[in-house]
Design an enzyme around this catalytic site. Structure first.
Site, PDB file in Angstrom:
ATOM      1  N   LYS A 147       0.651  -1.386  -0.093  1.00  0.00           N
ATOM      2  CA  LYS A 147       0.156   0.140   0.475  1.00  0.00           C
ATOM      3  C   LYS A 147       0.867   1.315   0.362  1.00  0.00           C
ATOM      4  O   LYS A 147       1.990   1.615   0.686  1.00  0.00           O
ATOM      5  CB  LYS A 147      -0.725   0.136   1.307  1.00  0.00           C
ATOM      6  N   GLU A 203     -12.884   4.044   9.650  1.00  0.00           N
ATOM      7  CA  GLU A 203     -13.135   3.559   8.706  1.00  0.00           C
ATOM      8  C   GLU A 203     -12.106   2.015   8.957  1.00  0.00           C
ATOM      9  O   GLU A 203     -11.248   1.973   9.653  1.00  0.00           O
ATOM     10  CB  GLU A 203     -12.113   3.652   7.182  1.00  0.00           C
ATOM     11  N   GLY A 243      -8.273   5.420  -0.647  1.00  0.00           N
ATOM     12  CA  GLY A 243      -9.371   5.364  -2.282  1.00  0.00           C
ATOM     13  C   GLY A 243      -8.251   3.879  -3.152  1.00  0.00           C
ATOM     14  O   GLY A 243      -8.440   4.271  -3.839  1.00  0.00           O
ATOM     15  N   ARG A 279     -12.805  13.858   7.414  1.00  0.00           N
ATOM     16  CA  ARG A 279     -13.591  15.030   6.639  1.00  0.00           C
ATOM     17  C   ARG A 279     -14.928  14.473   7.034  1.00  0.00           C
ATOM     18  O   ARG A 279     -15.263  13.678   7.710  1.00  0.00           O
ATOM     19  CB  ARG A 279     -13.754  15.427   5.485  1.00  0.00           C
TER      20      ARG A 279
HETATM   21  C1  MV4 Z   1      -7.443  -4.000   2.541  1.00  0.00           C
HETATM   22  C2  MV4 Z   1      -8.137  -4.836   1.795  1.00  0.00           C
HETATM   23  C3  MV4 Z   1      -8.141  -5.806   2.532  1.00  0.00           C
HETATM   24  N1  MV4 Z   1      -7.074  -6.124   2.861  1.00  0.00           N
HETATM   25  N2  MV4 Z   1      -6.461  -4.172   2.686  1.00  0.00           N
HETATM   26  C4  MV4 Z   1      -9.004  -0.339  -0.350  1.00  0.00           C
HETATM   27  C5  MV4 Z   1      -8.549   1.041  -0.376  1.00  0.00           C
HETATM   28  C6  MV4 Z   1      -8.023   1.031   0.725  1.00  0.00           C
HETATM   29  N3  MV4 Z   1      -9.370   2.120   1.940  1.00  0.00           N
HETATM   30  C7  MV4 Z   1      -7.875   0.394   1.202  1.00  0.00           C
HETATM   31  N4  MV4 Z   1      -8.154  -0.733   0.612  1.00  0.00           N
HETATM   32  C8  MV4 Z   1      -8.498  -2.397   0.789  1.00  0.00           C
HETATM   33  N5  MV4 Z   1      -7.475  -2.374   2.046  1.00  0.00           N
HETATM   34  C9  MV4 Z   1      -6.081  -5.270   3.679  1.00  0.00           C
HETATM   35  N6  MV4 Z   1      -4.792  -5.319   4.609  1.00  0.00           N
HETATM   36  C10 MV4 Z   1      -8.795  -4.492   1.268  1.00  0.00           C
HETATM   37  C11 MV4 Z   1      -9.354  -3.085   0.226  1.00  0.00           C
HETATM   38  C12 MV4 Z   1     -10.677  -3.252  -1.092  1.00  0.00           C
HETATM   39  C13 MV4 Z   1     -11.136  -2.480   0.083  1.00  0.00           C
HETATM   40  C14 MV4 Z   1     -11.542  -1.500   1.152  1.00  0.00           C
HETATM   41  C15 MV4 Z   1     -13.064  -1.619   1.310  1.00  0.00           C
HETATM   42  C16 MV4 Z   1     -13.975  -0.633   0.474  1.00  0.00           C
HETATM   43  C17 MV4 Z   1     -13.435  -1.375  -0.781  1.00  0.00           C
HETATM   44  C18 MV4 Z   1     -12.488  -1.995  -0.901  1.00  0.00           C
HETATM   45  C19 MV4 Z   1     -12.432  -2.617  -3.096  1.00  0.00           C
HETATM   46  C20 MV4 Z   1     -11.048  -3.287  -2.786  1.00  0.00           C
HETATM   47  C21 MV4 Z   1      -9.955  -3.277  -1.205  1.00  0.00           C
END
Ligand code: MV4
Length: 505
Positions: free
Chosen positions: A158, A275, A164, A292
């Site tokens: 990441k 979140e 986003g 926000r």
């Molecule tokens: C993750 C995840 C699975 N495992 N972290 C996507 C945006 C960012 N805010 C963090 N996200 C994610 N982090 C771990 N360790 C899956 C996502 C993710 C996701 C999270 C929330 C809403 C939609 C999503 C769509 C794809 C991946």
């Protein structure tokens, strides 16, 4: 007391904030780009200042012009809404330094939560569960492989400056970690000007659940339960609901507690959202904090009886949180559909055009937070959100029924919207069961995304045809025979018919 608030935003959220100001007896100053001269948020405000050309960098992102507009109109505070400058720490700082009140958190809290590894370190120290992974940046690909071995596969690389979903890569082998490290880093450099990367264990099939918090400047912090935001496409939320079908009172209390600790640990003030990922076993992990007001705040307002924007204004004026005592319990169920100018049957491609006719749904339990009217031009300069349809019902089933009814009442003629998609989600068995996760849209059957003619399409075509006929008559052009030059009006009719998949000779 605040007397005049400048609203540094556009569209539905600018209008929402202007309305909150007026209810509090505060004057609202709108700002607008050349493309928004006659936009609803401009007409609703008590004063308005033009910022510049349509591109956001020349208008809604122009800090100097916005500050100058605030000074010139005698505003004492600036509300940033969401998007644009809402989470730019340097903007909050500039507002503070100009002697104005920033209706939002201190710039220090924005900065701490904006750097994801710093946020993770702080959350861990505050006892907020984080996804297993690194809390320091990865030096290079070798360090990433080493960290992945410790965490266990699969992992997710990441961007530290991210959010986003930009700059994210899943890796299931050391080779994929090496490749993913480079990809995530260069994508992050492009998107954020900062290629820093860290990694986490990849949580499979999670739900996306967020907790609404409010904090005042005297150190009081409280939460308003969760919002279920798993129905999304490429990190754009499409439907939100509260309560989450996956959260009971015990889990709500635990997540709420963690969210309050998260806010306290960065000295948070104002409305904020924490979140979490909730995995299929019921374990939750901190993901990030949105410093926000959020798009989906209205569903919380309906179920908890709170006006979040009003509270933001009161907190910014230095007042104390004055809310009913805890424990707070959700009353009934609320759902929001984000109505966008997109073609859901063509990969949600953004569409443009003039809204020939608009009618918002009304009646019991229905709220429309919109930023459009008949005649509005929808372009590509800003995001595609036209408005939010929000309903309340005594329970989930009645909220769903009410949403179906309200979607059927909504009339947006002249361009494609996400409305027919939402109507189908409200009839989808997986959605109705409540057993869905963030993969919902990738797994839905083709039926949900296949173009067919629905009753509301027919209704829209009829309205478009009537409007076209009306305009054509005054332009003295015969539509019935197809004679005369093509006018904007008959093109609109053809567009509506084409969009609905109708064939004509
Ligand atoms: C993750 C995840 C699975 N495992 N972290 C996507 C945006 C960012 N805010 C963090 N996200 C994610 N982090 C771990 N360790 C899956 C996502 C993710 C996701 C999270 C929330 C809403 C939609 C999503 C769509 C794809 C991946």
């Amino acid at each position: 007391m605040l007397n005049r608030v400048l609203v540094a935003n556009r569209g539905e959220i600018a209008l929402r904030i202007v309305r909150a100001c007026h209810e509090e007896g505060i004057e609202a100053v709108a700002v607008y780009s050349e493309a928004d001269r006659i936009a609803p948020h401009v007409k609703a405000a008590d004063a308005a200042v033009e910022l510049g050309p349509p591109p956001a960098k020349d208008s809604y992102l122009n800090v100097e012009r916005i500050l100058a507009a605030a000074q010139r109109t005698g505003a004492d505070a600036i509300h940033p809404g969401y998007g644009f400058l809402a989470e730019r720490a340097h903007f909050a700082e500039a507002v503070e330094q100009a002697g104005l009140v920033f209706v939002g958190p201190p710039s220090s809290a924005i900065r701490m939560m904006g750097e994801k590894t710093e946020a993770r370190r702080r959350m861990a120290a505050a006892g907020v569960p984080i996804v297993p992974g690194t809390t320091e940046l990865l030096r290079d690909a070798d360090a990433a492989v080493e960290a992945a071995r410790g965490v266990g596969y699969p992992v997710l690389l990441k961007a530290a400056a991210g959010g986003g979903g930009k700059g994210m890569r899943v890796a299931r082998t050391p080779d994929e970690v090496r490749k993913g490290f480079g990809q995530a880093s260069s994508e992050a450099t492009t998107a954020f000007g900062d290629g820093s990367v860290y990694l986490e264990k990849f949580v499979e099939r999670p739900r996306h659940i967020e907790i609404q918090v409010l904090a005042d400047s005297f150190g009081a912090v409280t939460h308003f339960g969760e919002r279920e935001c798993s129905i999304q496409r490429r990190h754009q939320k499409l439907v939100e609901e509260t309560p989450s079908p996956a959260v009971d009172a015990g889990l709500r209390a635990a997540m709420g507690d963690a969210a309050v600790r998260a806010a306290q640990s960065v000295g948070y003030v104002s409305a904020g959202t924490v979140e979490f990922l909730l995995d299929p076993s019921g374990t939750f992990y901190f993901l990030e904090m949105n410093t926000r007001l959020q798009v989906e705040h209205p569903i919380t307002e309906l179920v908890y009886g709170v006006d979040i924007v009003r509270e933001q204004l009161r907190i910014a004026a230095g007042e104390r949180l004055d809310l009913p005592v805890e424990p707070r319990v959700p009353r009934g169920h609320a759902i929001e559909c984000r109505i966008t100018a997109e073609d859901p049957f063509a990969n949600f491609l953004p569409v443009t055009g003039r809204i020939l006719h608009f009618q918002a749904p009304t009646g019991p339990g229905v709220r429309w937070d919109g930023g459009i009217e008949t005649g509005s031009e929808v372009g590509l300069f800003y995001d595609s959100l036209l408005g939010k349809l929000i309903v309340w019902g005594e329970d989930r089933e009645r909220a769903v029924r009410r949403m179906r009814r309200a979607l059927a009442e909504l009339l947006v003629v002249g361009l494609s919207t996400s409305q027919p998609f939402h109507s189908r989600v409200m009839r989808d068995e997986t959605f109705l069961s409540g057993e869905y996760d963030i993969g919902f849209l990738e797994r839905v059957g083709d039926a949900l995304l296949e173009r067919t003619l629905s009753p509301s399409d027919v209704e829209e075509i009829a309205v478009a045809a009537a409007l076209a006929e009306d305009e054509a008559r005054s332009a003295n052009v015969s539509l019935a025979t197809g004679e005369g030059t093509e006018t904007a009006a008959d093109s609109a009719w053809l567009r509506a018919a084409r969009r609905a998949g109708l064939r004509w000779r």
